[in-house]
Design a protein around this motif. Structure first.
Motif, short mmCIF file in Angstrom:
data_model
loop_
_atom_site.label_atom_id
_atom_site.label_comp_id
_atom_site.label_asym_id
_atom_site.label_seq_id
_atom_site.Cartn_x
_atom_site.Cartn_y
_atom_site.Cartn_z
N TYR A 1 0.95 -1.27 -0.43
CA TYR A 1 -0.07 -0.16 0.02
C TYR A 1 0.55 1.29 -0.20
O TYR A 1 0.57 1.80 -0.02
CB TYR A 1 -0.90 -0.37 1.18
N THR A 2 1.98 1.13 -0.78
CA THR A 2 3.12 2.44 -0.47
C THR A 2 2.31 3.65 -1.50
O THR A 2 3.16 4.89 -1.22
CB THR A 2 4.60 2.20 -1.52
N ALA A 3 1.05 3.19 -1.95
CA ALA A 3 0.58 4.70 -2.86
C ALA A 3 -0.39 5.66 -1.78
O ALA A 3 -1.30 6.56 -2.24
CB ALA A 3 -0.03 3.87 -4.12
N ILE A 4 -0.82 4.99 -0.61
CA ILE A 4 -1.41 4.96 0.55
C ILE A 4 -1.11 6.55 1.55
O ILE A 4 0.12 5.51 1.94
CB ILE A 4 -2.29 3.80 1.24
N SER A 5 -0.67 7.48 1.75
CA SER A 5 -0.58 8.24 2.74
C SER A 5 -0.39 8.12 3.62
O SER A 5 -2.13 7.89 4.32
CB SER A 5 -0.85 10.08 2.06
N PRO A 6 0.30 7.75 4.82
CA PRO A 6 0.45 7.63 5.77
C PRO A 6 -0.65 8.56 6.99
O PRO A 6 -0.12 8.34 8.33
CB PRO A 6 1.78 7.07 6.50
#
Length: 316
Positions: free
Chosen positions: A140-145
């Motif tokens: 899920y690296t495209a989702i901002s934390p």
């Protein structure tokens, strides 16, 4: 894990209030009762520094210092928690899950105990996943934390599809004859709306095929947590200090941690006394019924996150 796999959970699931459920969820923590509330878990966290050593076995027989609590039998069921939105199938069977991700080294040991016999449970599959130092999950690296949950990212079933094929900080280990499974990982970071934690499932009745665990069933779904004192200190170190987009939620403000109680706090020890940068060892007990297939806790609150909305306040 063909018969017990789950797609990534609804993005609303992770911050849902834990619901009272069947007797499988009934749990006594090391402070007694079925949860601590904000004040109780904050008091426990203040005592759960990185210096007290103690094995996973010790953690089941010793109350928190200064609480006046009595010993908790290690065969009392560990509370069910929610999977959260970032679970993926086909986790690799491996002990080193870092894949070069930077952070404070953490050797994390899980002791799995059979609640029916009060003895260590061998050949259980401990399946863990957590974010990196910047709050990012593999897959899920495209989702901002650092942003609230965006419902446009969910499918028609409310699931959050993975955005890539990365696998860092995810893995499965079978418990040995002593009921222990140890992972080489890093201390987790944090993301919007949550305190520092590790997600896990305990699978049972399956077998390793190739590099994955197949068949069997999920005997436990949970989350484990870390004392605020430790998380605060590590947040000042690189690369954690570079994560400035969102603040870490404290234990007492995280409703999942409050629901899980003190039994969900990892016992930590510094590899080199007086410093965190050299790494930590951690241990915790998971007491499960290997024949059970309990439902996970949680629901779907309005605006709930994946990396989404903040946990309810302690008064909520």
């Amino acid at each position: 894990m063909s018969n017990d796999k789950h797609h990534a959970r609804s993005a609303d699931d992770e911050n849902a209030p834990a619901k009272a459920g069947p007797s499988r969820r009934k749990v006594l923590t090391v402070l007694g009762g079925a949860g601590l509330g904000a004040a109780g878990i904050a008091a426990y966290a203040a005592n759960a520094s990185a210096e007290p050593a103690g094995s996973a076995t010790d953690a089941t027989t010793t109350g928190s210092a200064g609480t006046g609590s009595t010993a908790t039998p290690q065969c009392v069921l560990t509370a069910e928690q929610m999977t959260g939105p970032y679970y993926l199938e086909e986790e690799k069977v491996r002990s080193n899950i870092t894949e070069g991700r930077p952070g404070v080294p953490l050797a994390m040991t899980f002791l799995v105990v059979d609640t029916k016999t009060c003895k260590p449970l061998p050949n259980a599959a401990v399946d863990i996943w957590h974010c990196d130092a910047g709050g990012v999950y593999a897959g899920y690296t495209a989702i901002s934390p650092d942003e609230p949950y965006d419902p446009s990212k969910a499918d028609e079933n409310g699931h959050v599809p993975n955005t890539d094929e990365t696998t860092f900080l995810r893995g499965v280990q079978l418990t040995d004859r002593h009921g222990k499974a140890t992972f080489k990982t890093i201390f987790p970071g944090w993301y919007y709306g949550r305190t520092t934690h590790i997600h896990l499932k305990v699978h049972y009745g399956g077998e390793v095929e190739g590099r994955t665990y197949e068949d069997g069933h999920v005997a436990h779904t949970g989350q484990v947590f870390f004392a605020d004192e430790v998380a605060d200190a590590i947040a000042k170190l690189d690369p954690y200090a570079k994560h400035t987009g969102s603040q870490r939620v404290k234990l007492a403000e995280d409703h999942v941690a409050r629901s899980a109680g003190a039994a969900s706090l990892v016992t930590l020890k510094q590899v080199k006394p007086g410093t965190y940068s050299k790494g930590l060892t951690g241990s915790i007990v998971l007491a499960v019924d290997p024949d059970a297939t309990p439902p996970e806790a949680g629901g779907r609150p309005p605006g709930g996150p994946g990396g989404g909305g903040p946990s309810p306040s302690p008064s909520s």
